[in-house]
Design an enzyme around this catalytic site. Structure first.
Site, PDB file in Angstrom:
ATOM      1  N   HIS A 340      14.971 -69.541  62.438  1.00  0.00           N
ATOM      2  CA  HIS A 340      14.022 -69.311  61.189  1.00  0.00           C
ATOM      3  C   HIS A 340      13.227 -68.410  61.651  1.00  0.00           C
ATOM      4  CE1 HIS A 340      16.925 -68.816  58.446  1.00  0.00           C
ATOM      5  NE2 HIS A 340      17.558 -70.039  58.806  1.00  0.00           N
ATOM      6  N   LYS A 528       4.607 -63.424  49.005  1.00  0.00           N
ATOM      7  CA  LYS A 528       5.229 -64.387  49.499  1.00  0.00           C
ATOM      8  C   LYS A 528       4.382 -65.239  49.824  1.00  0.00           C
ATOM      9  CE  LYS A 528       5.175 -60.694  52.521  1.00  0.00           C
ATOM     10  NZ  LYS A 528       6.550 -59.909  53.224  1.00  0.00           N
ATOM     11  N   ARG A 529       4.729 -66.724  51.419  1.00  0.00           N
ATOM     12  CA  ARG A 529       3.723 -67.371  51.427  1.00  0.00           C
ATOM     13  C   ARG A 529       2.810 -66.790  51.779  1.00  0.00           C
ATOM     14  NH1 ARG A 529       4.997 -72.811  50.610  1.00  0.00           N
ATOM     15  NH2 ARG A 529       3.908 -73.634  51.604  1.00  0.00           N
ATOM     16  N   LYS A 534       1.326 -63.776  58.395  1.00  0.00           N
ATOM     17  CA  LYS A 534       1.620 -62.817  57.464  1.00  0.00           C
ATOM     18  C   LYS A 534       0.534 -60.974  56.960  1.00  0.00           C
ATOM     19  CE  LYS A 534       5.203 -66.182  55.015  1.00  0.00           C
ATOM     20  NZ  LYS A 534       6.669 -64.917  55.596  1.00  0.00           N
ATOM     21  N   THR A 636      12.688 -61.027  53.647  1.00  0.00           N
ATOM     22  CA  THR A 636      13.291 -61.389  52.802  1.00  0.00           C
ATOM     23  C   THR A 636      13.170 -60.398  51.462  1.00  0.00           C
ATOM     24  OG1 THR A 636      13.811 -63.204  52.445  1.00  0.00           O
ATOM     25  CG2 THR A 636      15.439 -62.675  53.239  1.00  0.00           C
ATOM     26  N   LYS A 640      14.379 -57.000  48.932  1.00  0.00           N
ATOM     27  CA  LYS A 640      14.399 -57.221  47.215  1.00  0.00           C
ATOM     28  C   LYS A 640      13.811 -55.668  46.554  1.00  0.00           C
ATOM     29  CE  LYS A 640      14.825 -61.657  48.264  1.00  0.00           C
ATOM     30  NZ  LYS A 640      14.164 -63.275  48.244  1.00  0.00           N
TER      31      LYS A 640
HETATM   32  C1  7GP Z   1      11.672 -67.994  56.628  1.00  0.00           C
HETATM   33  C2  7GP Z   1      10.897 -66.786  58.036  1.00  0.00           C
HETATM   34  O1  7GP Z   1       9.885 -66.505  57.979  1.00  0.00           O
HETATM   35  C3  7GP Z   1      11.784 -65.444  57.611  1.00  0.00           C
HETATM   36  O2  7GP Z   1      10.987 -64.271  58.268  1.00  0.00           O
HETATM   37  C4  7GP Z   1      12.973 -65.125  57.500  1.00  0.00           C
HETATM   38  O3  7GP Z   1      13.004 -64.486  56.136  1.00  0.00           O
HETATM   39  C5  7GP Z   1      13.485 -66.539  56.027  1.00  0.00           C
HETATM   40  O4  7GP Z   1      12.896 -67.867  57.032  1.00  0.00           O
HETATM   41  C6  7GP Z   1      15.159 -66.213  56.342  1.00  0.00           C
HETATM   42  O5  7GP Z   1      15.559 -66.337  57.441  1.00  0.00           O
HETATM   43  N1  7GP Z   1      10.897 -69.184  57.984  1.00  0.00           N
HETATM   44  C7  7GP Z   1      10.948 -70.440  57.264  1.00  0.00           C
HETATM   45  O6  7GP Z   1      10.808 -70.163  56.012  1.00  0.00           O
HETATM   46  C8  7GP Z   1      10.477 -71.307  57.805  1.00  0.00           C
HETATM   47  O7  7GP Z   1       9.767 -72.057  57.201  1.00  0.00           O
HETATM   48  C9  7GP Z   1      10.266 -72.817  59.560  1.00  0.00           C
HETATM   49  O8  7GP Z   1      11.214 -71.352  59.479  1.00  0.00           O
HETATM   50  C10 7GP Z   1      11.666 -73.806  59.966  1.00  0.00           C
END
Ligand code: 7GP
Length: 793
Positions: A340, A528-529, A534, A636, A640
C-alpha cells in the site's frame, strides 16, 4: 428483507429496551434507545449469519489478514444493507424518535488509521455483497485512533474508549479462544465476531477481531491482593490486556516498537492456530496438510500480518511434526500480498532481537528462509553481488516486504501507476525473478456507505432518472446518466442536490466547529491523513496567495470560496502537527478579517473520521488530490468524491490517473509534475532558486516567519516548515515533495476552477460526467478481481 414485519420489530424493540434497562420506553434516553435498537437489528441478522457460516464450511475460503479495519458506524449501514432503512426510520418516527439523533449515539469503530484500514472495511462489505466466502481477521483494540481536538490551533489527542458504553455489533465467542505464546508469557486470544451484512442478498460474512486477555482468573492474583499489593495483583491482567489496548496511530510510517510487533504476532498466531485446528477436524486424514492450500488463501494487507509466514511454518514444523520442505511447501502456496505504499519510511523492517523477544522460533525460521533462498540463487548461477538485493535479512533487520514477496503467490499494488512503480522501482529485483506474480488491483470504495447512505438525495434522483435500481447492483450502469449531460433540468437538479448537501454540512459544521460557512461559496475540500507527501501545505500556501492578492486588491473578482480541511496527524509527527497549526492560524486570520472573509473562509474540522466523512464527501464542489506524483499509492477518498458527483483537482498520482481517464481531463483539473518528470529533475532540483525568483512563492513562504498575524506560539513549528521548504541544512535536500516546483501550476489550476465554476450549467455537467463514470471505483469490482484472479474462490 424478506419477512420483515414492522409491527413485530417495533414490539421487539420496545421489549428489548424495557428488559435491558428496566424502565419504560418513555423514560429511556437516546443512548438506551440506540442500544436497544441495535440489539433488535442484531437479532434479525443472526439467522442469515448462521446460514452463511454453514454454507462456507468445506469450501475454499479467503481470509483477509489486516491489522486495521476502519469500520465507522454500523447502525445505518446495516439497516441499508438489510433493506429496511426506510422502514425503521418510519417506525422510529411513529415512536417520536429522530433517527439522526439516535445515529449520533453510536461511536465510530475506528480501528484503523486511514486508507489501508478503510479499504479493508470496504472490502469486507463488498465481499458479502458479492456473496464471496471472504473473512476478515484483525485486532479488537480497546482504544481506536485517538480523538482529536484543537486547542489554540494545536492538535490535542484524547483516548477513544469506543466500547465503554457497550459494543452492540459483535459477539464474543469465548469457546473459540486461542492461546498465544510469546517468548516469556502467554495470553488468551478471545474472538469477537462482527457480522458483515451483504447488500440485500441474505449473506452475512464474519469479521473476527481478537482481544487479548489473561488466561486464568481474569489475571487477578488473590494472594497479592490479600497482602495489600494491589498493583501487583492486577499486573498479569494488565500485561495481557496491554497487547490489544491501543491502535498505533501511525499512517504510512513504520513503528519499530515491541508492542506493535506483539500485536501483529498476536492476531496472526491466533488466526492461523484456529484455522489449522478447524482444518484438522474437518480433514483428519490429511495429516501432512497436502490439501490445506485448496481450502485456504490468506491475503496479507501490507506487511503488518507478514509474521504469519514464519508462524504457519512453526506450527507445521514444531506442532504437526512436518519436515521443513513440506512445511515450507504449504506456506509457499497460501499467501498473497498487497503493498500500500512506496514511501521508504513506511516499509517495515524488524530487528531480529525484537522478533526474538516475541517469537524466538520466528527468528530461526526467517533466517532459514533467507539462507535457502541465497542457496537457490547461488545454484542458479547468481554472483554474490547479484544475490545481495534479495537478502531478506540484512544487517540484522528483516525486510518484511521481501519476505512477503518471496513466499506469496501474488503481489499487487493498489492503482495502475503504483503497481508499475512496484515493478520498475520498489520491488524491481523481485519482479525480475517472478514477473508472473505481479499484478494490479485498483482500489475501490463501497457505494452503499459512500453514496446510497451518505447521499440519499442523489441516490433517489438517480433512481428516478434511470427508471430502475439496477445501478445499485452494478455501479457501471451509472454511465447511463451520460445521456442527461446536456439536459438543463437534470443539471439544475444536480446543482440543487449539491446545494442541499452543502446546507446540511454547513449546519453540521456550525454545530461542531462553531463556524458559519456559506453554502453559496465553492466548497473546496481536502480530507485525508496529514502527511507531507499529501501536501496540505501546498493547499495552505495557495490560500495565503489568494489572501495576499485580495489584500492588495480588495475588489479582486474572486468567486467566494470555503476551504475545508479534515486530518489527523500522527502524535509524534512534529512537522505534520506544525502544518495543522499553520492552517488553523491562517483560518483565524482570514475568517476574522472583514476585508476578505466575504470571499474566503477556512475551516479545519476537528476529529475527522468515517462518520464525519459521510457528511463531507457529498457536499464538495472540489476534491483536492494534490499529492506529489508517485507518492500516493492510490487514494480512495478521491473515489468517494467522484461518486458523489464532484470534480477532482489533482496530480497524475495514484488512482487519479484512472479517474482522469474515466471521466475525461475536460471534466477535471490536472496540474503539476508527472512522476517521470520528477525523476528527471530529482538530482538537480533547486527549490531555493524558485523561492528567490518567484515573488509569489517568496511571499507565501516568507509568511511562515514574517506574517505578524499568525504565530506558532514560540514552538518553532513554522521555522521547521520554512526550513523544510528552502533550507537544506538539516535535510539532504529541501522541498522533498516538490511544493515549490508545483506551486504556479496549482495556482493556475485553482484560477481555472474559479473561472469555470461561474458557469453553473457547465459545472454541473462535469459533476454528472464524473459520477456517471465512477462505476469502476466500486469495491465490488475490486473484490471480484481479487476473488477471480488471486483467490480463485
Ligand atoms: C494507503 C495509501 O497511502 C493510499 O494511497 C491507499 O489508497 C490506501 O493505502 C489503500 O490502499 N496506505 C496506508 O494507509 C498505509 O499506512 C503503509 O500504508 C502500510
Amino acid at each position: 428483507m424478506k419477512d420483515f414485519n414492522e409491527q413485530n420489530f417495533k414490539e421487539q424493540f420496545k421489549l428489548n429496551l424495557e428488559r435491558k434497562y428496566v424502565k419504560s420506553f418513555e423514560d429511556a434516553d437516546r443512548f438506551e434507545k440506540y442500544s436497544a435498537l441495535s440489539e433488535t437489528i442484531m437479532d434479525l441478522i443472526t439467522k442469515n449469519w448462521t446460514e452463511t457460516n454453514k454454507q462456507n464450511k468445506d469450501k475454499r475460503n479467503a481470509y483477509y489478514f489486516s491489522a486495521e479495519f476502519l469500520i465507522g458506524r454500523s447502525l445505518g449501514n446495516n439497516l441499508l444493507n438489510l433493506g429496511i432503512l426506510d422502514e425503521v426510520k418510519s417506525i422510529l418516527k411513529d415512536l417520536d424518535i429522530d433517527f439522526d439523533e439516535i445515529e449520533d449515539e453510536e461511536d465510530d469503530a475506528a480501528l484503523g488509521n486511514g486508507g489501508l484500514g478503510r479499504l479493508a472495511a470496504c472490502f469486507m462489505e463488498s465481499g458479502a455483497t458479492e456473496g464471496l466466502n471472504l473473512h476478515g481477521y484483525g485486532v479488537r483494540y480497546s482504544q481506536g485512533i485517538f480523538k482529536q481536538r484543537f486547542e489554540n490551533g494545536f492538535q490535542k489527542e484524547y483516548g477513544d474508549a469506543w466500547t465503554e458504553r457497550g459494543d452492540f455489533w459483535s459477539l464474543r465467542k469465548e469457546s473459540e479462544s486461542q492461546i498465544v505464546n510469546f517468548r516469556n508469557f502467554s495470553v488468551k486470544a478471545v474472538p469477537y465476531d462482527v457480522p458483515i451484512v451483504g447488500y440485500e442478498n441474505g449473506v452475512v460474512n464474519t469479521l473476527r477481531l481478537w482481544q487479548s486477555e489473561p488466561i486464568e482468573n481474569g489475571g487477578f492474583d488473590f494472594e497479592d491482593f490479600n497482602d495489600f499489593r494491589y498493583d501487583k495483583s492486577l499486573s498479569e491482567k494488565n500485561r495481557a490486556e496491554d497487547i490489544t489496548r491501543v491502535l498505533y496511530p501511525n499512517d504510512n510510517i513504520r513503528a519499530g516498537k515491541l508492542l506493535r510487533l506483539q500485536q501483529q504476532y498476536f492476531f496472526v498466531s491466533a488466526s492461523i492456530q484456529e484455522l489449522i485446528q478447524k482444518y484438522k477436524k474437518a480433514h483428519p486424514e490429511d495429516t501432512d496438510f497436502k490439501n490445506f492450500d485448496k481450502y485456504h488463501v490468506f491475503q496479507l494487507n501490507d506487511t503488518h500480518p507478514v509474521i504469519a509466514i514464519p508462524e504457519i511454518i512453526r506450527i507445521l514444523l514444531d506442532e504437526e511434526n512436518m519436515s521443513w520442505d513440506d512445511a515450507f511447501g504449504v506456506a509457499s502456496k497460501v499467501f498473497a500480498f498487497t503493498n500500500h505504499t512506496v514511501l521508504q519510511e513506511a516499509l517495515e523492517k524488524w530487528n531480529l532481537d525484537l522478533i526474538h523477544e516475541v517469537s524466538p522460533r520466528a527468528v530461526d525460521i526467517i533466517k532459514e528462509i533467507d539462507r535457502r533462498l541465497m542457496e537457490t540463487l547461488k545454484n542458479e548461477g547468481y554472483t554474490i553481488e547479484e544475490m545481495e538485493p534479495y537478502r531478506i535479512v540484512r544487517d540484522d533487520y528483516v525486510e518484511m516486504a521481501f519476505l512477503a514477496t518471496y513466499l506469496s503467490t501474488s503481489i499487487n499494488g493498489v492503482a495502475e501507476i503504483h503497481s508499475q512503480i512496484l515493478k520498475d522501482q520498489t520491488l524491481n529485483q523481485w519482479y525480475k525473478l517472478y514477473p508472473e506474480k505481479f499484478n494490479n488491483k485498483t482500489n475501490g470504495v463501497t457505494p452503499r456507505r459512500w453514496l446510497q447512505y451518505a447521499n440519499p438525495e442523489l441516490t433517489s434522483y438517480v433512481d428516478e432518472l434511470l427508471g430502475n435500481e439496477e445501478w445499485k447492483h452494478d455501479l457501471t450502469k451509472l454511465v447511463e446518466l451520460e445521456k442527461f449531460k446536456d439536459d438543463e433540468e437534470v443539471l439544475n437538479k444536480f446543482n440543487e442536490i449539491k446545494h442541499e448537501k452543502k446546507v446540511q454540512l454547513a449546519k453540521y459544521i456550525k454545530k461542531y466547529e462553531g463556524i458559519e460557512i456559506d453554502p453559496n461559496s465553492i466548497f473546496d475540500i481536502q480530507i485525508k491523513r496529514l502527511h507531507e507527501y499529501k501536501r496540505q501545505l501546498l493547499n495552505a500556501l495557495n490560500i495565503l496567495h489568494m489572501y495576499y492578492e485580495l489584500k492588495e486588491n480588495p475588489d479582486l473578482d474572486i468567486y467566494p470560496r470555503t476551504f475545508i480541511f479534515g486530518a489527523k496527524a500522527a502524535p509524534g509527527y512534529f512537522r505534520a502537527k506544525g502544518i495543522i497549526k499553520f492552517i488553523n492560524e491562517i483560518s483565524q486570520m482570514i475568517n476574522n478579517d472583514p476585508e476578505v472573509n466575504k470571499k474566503l473562509k477556512v475551516v479545519f474540522v476537528q476529529n475527522y473520521r468515517v462518520s464525519y466523512a459521510e457528511k463531507l464527501f457529498p457536499a464538495a464542489d472540489i476534491s483536492e488530490q494534490i499529492s506529489t506524483a508517485g507518492k500516493e499509492a492510490s487514494g480512495t477518498g478521491n473515489m468517494k468524491f467522484m461518486m458523489n458527483a464532484t470534480v477532482t483537482l489533482g496530480t497524475l498520482d495514484g488512482a487519479n490517473v484512472e479517474i482522469f481517464r474515466e471521466a475525461g481531463l475536460d471534466n477535471n483539473y490536472l496540474f503539476g509534475l508527472k512522476e517521470e518528470e520528477i525523476r528527471e529533475i530529482e538530482s538537480t532540483y533547486d527549490p531555493v532558486k524558485i523561492y528567490e525568483e518567484n515573488e509569489n512563492v517568496k511571499r507565501v513562504v516568507d509568511a511562515l516567519l514574517k506574517e505578524e498575524k499568525i504565530s506558532d506560539n514560540g514552538t518553532n513549528h513554522f521555522l521547521d516548515i520554512y526550513n523544510s521548504l528552502v533550507d537544506s541544512k538539516d535535510n539532504d535536500r529541501a522541498d522533498v515533495y516538490y511544493l515549490l516546483a508545483d506551486f504556479d501550476s496549482y495556482v493556475e489550476a485553482q484560477a481555472k476552477v474559479d473561472a469555470d465554476f461561474r458557469n453553473r450549467k457547465e459545472w454541473a455537467k462535469k459533476c454528472l460526467i464524473n459520477m456517471a463514470n465512477s462505476g469502476m471505483f466500486s469495491s465490488d469490482r475490486t473484490i471480484r478481481q481479487y476473488a477471480e484472479e488471486i483467490w480463485h474462490i
